[in-house]
Design an enzyme around this catalytic site. Structure first.
Site, short mmCIF file in Angstrom:
data_model
loop_
_atom_site.label_atom_id
_atom_site.label_comp_id
_atom_site.label_asym_id
_atom_site.label_seq_id
_atom_site.Cartn_x
_atom_site.Cartn_y
_atom_site.Cartn_z
N LYS A 48 0.84 -1.22 0.00
CA LYS A 48 0.00 0.00 0.00
C LYS A 48 0.87 1.26 0.00
CE LYS A 48 -2.04 -1.04 3.90
NZ LYS A 48 -1.30 -2.28 4.22
N ARG B 203 -9.62 0.22 8.76
CA ARG B 203 -9.18 -1.14 9.09
C ARG B 203 -10.34 -2.00 9.55
NH1 ARG B 203 -3.42 -0.12 8.61
NH2 ARG B 203 -2.70 -1.95 9.68
N ARG C 216 11.45 -1.70 11.04
CA ARG C 216 10.34 -1.27 11.91
C ARG C 216 10.20 -2.22 13.10
NH1 ARG C 216 5.22 0.07 8.06
NH2 ARG C 216 4.19 -1.17 9.67
N ARG D 37 -0.13 -9.17 13.23
CA ARG D 37 -0.73 -8.13 12.35
C ARG D 37 -1.53 -8.77 11.24
NH1 ARG D 37 4.46 -5.27 10.58
NH2 ARG D 37 3.15 -4.03 9.22
N ARG E 159 11.76 -5.99 4.87
CA ARG E 159 11.67 -4.53 4.66
C ARG E 159 12.80 -3.81 5.42
NH1 ARG E 159 6.01 -1.98 5.35
NH2 ARG E 159 5.98 -3.41 7.10
P1 AP5 Z 1 4.91 -1.56 1.81
O1 AP5 Z 1 4.60 -0.75 0.61
O2 AP5 Z 1 5.65 -0.92 2.93
O3 AP5 Z 1 3.60 -2.30 2.32
P2 AP5 Z 1 2.36 -1.76 3.18
O4 AP5 Z 1 1.13 -2.43 2.66
O5 AP5 Z 1 2.37 -0.27 3.22
O6 AP5 Z 1 2.76 -2.40 4.54
P3 AP5 Z 1 2.67 -1.89 6.05
O7 AP5 Z 1 3.37 -2.95 6.85
O8 AP5 Z 1 3.15 -0.48 6.19
O9 AP5 Z 1 1.14 -1.94 6.28
P4 AP5 Z 1 0.40 -2.00 7.64
O10 AP5 Z 1 -0.98 -1.88 7.17
O11 AP5 Z 1 0.65 -3.10 8.57
O12 AP5 Z 1 1.10 -0.86 8.44
P5 AP5 Z 1 0.63 0.55 8.87
O13 AP5 Z 1 1.84 1.38 8.85
O14 AP5 Z 1 -0.58 1.00 8.15
O15 AP5 Z 1 5.73 -2.84 1.30
C1 AP5 Z 1 6.17 -3.83 2.23
C2 AP5 Z 1 7.53 -4.38 1.73
O16 AP5 Z 1 7.34 -5.03 0.47
C3 AP5 Z 1 8.59 -3.29 1.48
O17 AP5 Z 1 9.85 -3.79 1.82
C4 AP5 Z 1 8.49 -3.03 -0.03
O18 AP5 Z 1 9.73 -2.60 -0.56
C5 AP5 Z 1 8.12 -4.42 -0.55
N1 AP5 Z 1 7.31 -4.38 -1.76
C6 AP5 Z 1 6.34 -3.49 -2.09
N2 AP5 Z 1 5.80 -3.78 -3.28
C7 AP5 Z 1 6.43 -4.91 -3.72
C8 AP5 Z 1 6.30 -5.71 -4.89
N3 AP5 Z 1 5.41 -5.42 -5.87
N4 AP5 Z 1 7.09 -6.80 -5.01
C9 AP5 Z 1 7.99 -7.10 -4.02
N5 AP5 Z 1 8.17 -6.36 -2.89
C10 AP5 Z 1 7.37 -5.28 -2.74
O19 AP5 Z 1 0.16 0.29 10.38
C11 AP5 Z 1 1.07 -0.02 11.40
C12 AP5 Z 1 0.32 -0.13 12.72
O20 AP5 Z 1 -0.30 1.14 13.02
C13 AP5 Z 1 -0.84 -1.13 12.75
O21 AP5 Z 1 -0.40 -2.43 13.06
C14 AP5 Z 1 -1.73 -0.52 13.85
O22 AP5 Z 1 -1.21 -0.81 15.11
C15 AP5 Z 1 -1.60 0.96 13.60
N6 AP5 Z 1 -2.62 1.47 12.67
C16 AP5 Z 1 -2.39 1.99 11.43
N7 AP5 Z 1 -3.55 2.36 10.88
C17 AP5 Z 1 -4.53 2.06 11.77
C18 AP5 Z 1 -5.94 2.19 11.76
N8 AP5 Z 1 -6.59 2.69 10.70
N9 AP5 Z 1 -6.63 1.76 12.84
C19 AP5 Z 1 -6.00 1.25 13.90
N10 AP5 Z 1 -4.66 1.09 13.98
C20 AP5 Z 1 -3.92 1.49 12.92
#
Ligand code: AP5
Length: 215
Positions: A13, A88, A160, A171, A127
C-alpha cells in the site's frame, strides 16, 4: 480523486501510495506513518498508541478517527488524496463515509491489493527503511545497489519495530479477522476493485492506475 487503498500489512500500500502521489499530485494519508511519528515524538497520542502498535494490534478507533479527521481537513487534501492503512474495520469505514458526506466529498475509489500470506511475511521481514530519507527497500525483492546503504542518499537502514516475526503474524491475523467485513462494506456499495499485488512494483502500479481510471 479520493482513493482508499486496502490490503494486508506488507501488501505494498505504502509503495503504491507514494507512486500514486507523484503521478496524481495529491497527498498520501497514511495512518501508520502518522501514528509512528507520534510514537517517535512521544506525543500524548503516540504514548497511547505505542503499546498497541508494538503488539501488532489496532490502535483504538477513538484515537485514529480524530487523527484522520484532522488530516483530511488540511488544505493539501482539497484536491484529493490517497488513504493508506485506513479504514481497518467496518466502524472506521462507516465513520469515514459520515465524515466525508458531511462535506459532500465522498470516496471515489477503493482498491484492494491482494498478496499471499507467505509473500507478505517475506516482504515485511525483508523490509528495510532509510534512516535519513525514508526510502523503503526489501532485502529479498527490492535491494539497494550497495548492501545496507540507501541508493538515494547513502543513509543507513532500520527495521520497523513491528516487522519482527511474532508481530508480523499477529498483524496478519488482525487484518484477516476484519478483511471480509471491510471488503463486504465496499463491495455492497459497488466501489471495490481488487488487484493482484505480486509482480514488479511498476506492474502493480499500472494495475492500480487502471483500477482508478476516471475516479
Ligand atoms: P509496503 O509498501 O511498505 O507495504 P504496506 O502495505 O504499506 O505495509 P505496512 O506494513 O506499512 O502496512 P500496515 O498496514 O501493517 O502498516 P501501517 O503502517 O498501516 O511494502 C512492504 C515491503 O514489500 C517493502 O519492503 C516493499 O519494498 C516491498 N514491496 C512493495 N511492493 C512490492 C512488490 N510489488 N514486489 C515485491 N516487494 C514489494 O500500520 C502499522 C500499525 O499502526 C498497525 O499495526 C496498527 O497498530 C496501527 N494502525 C495503522 N492504521 C490504523 C488504523 N486505521 N486503525 C487502527 N490502527 C492502525
Amino acid at each position: 480523486m479520493r482513493l482508499v487503498l486496502l490490503g494486508a500489512p506488507g501488501s505494498g500500500k505504502g509503495t503504491q501510495a507514494k507512486k500514486l502521489m507523484g503521478h496524481f499530485s495529491i497527498p498520501e494519508v497514511s495512518t501508520g506513518e502518522i501514528l509512528r511519528k507520534a510514537v517517535d515524538d512521544s506525543t500524548p497520542l503516540g504514548n497511547d498508541a505505542r503499546s498497541f502498535m508494538e503488539k501488532g494490534e489496532l490502535v483504538p478507533d477513538s484515537i485514529v478517527l480524530g487523527l484522520v479527521h484532522a488530516r483530511l481537513k488540511q488544505q493539501d487534501c482539497n484536491k484529493g488524496y490517497i488513504i493508506d492503512g485506513f479504514p481497518r474495520n467496518e466502524a472506521q469505514a462507516a465513520a469515514l463515509d459520515k465524515m466525508l458526506s458531511a462535506i459532500g466529498a465522498p470516496i471515489t475509489a477503493v482498491v484492494s491489493i491482494e498478496v499471499s500470506r507467505d509473500d507478505l511475511i517475506k516482504r515485511m521481514s525483508g523490509r528495510r527503511i532509510c534512516k535519513s530519507c525514508g526510502q523503503v527497500y526489501n532485502i529479498h525483492f527490492l535491494p539497494p545497489r550497495k548492501e545496507g546503504t540507501c541508493d538515494s542518499c547513502g543513509g543507513d537502514f532500520f527495521q520497523r519495530n513491528d516487522d519482527k516475526e511474532d508481530t508480523i503474524k499477529k498483524r496478519l491475523d488482525v487484518y484477516e479477522a476484519r478483511k471480509a467485513s471491510l471488503i463486504e462494506y465496499y463491495g455492497k456499495r459497488g466501489m471495490l476493485k481488487s488487484i493482484t499485488g505480486t509482480g514488479p512494483v511498476h506492474e502493480v502500479f499500472r494495475k492500480v492506475c487502471d483500477a482508478v481510471e476516471g475516479a
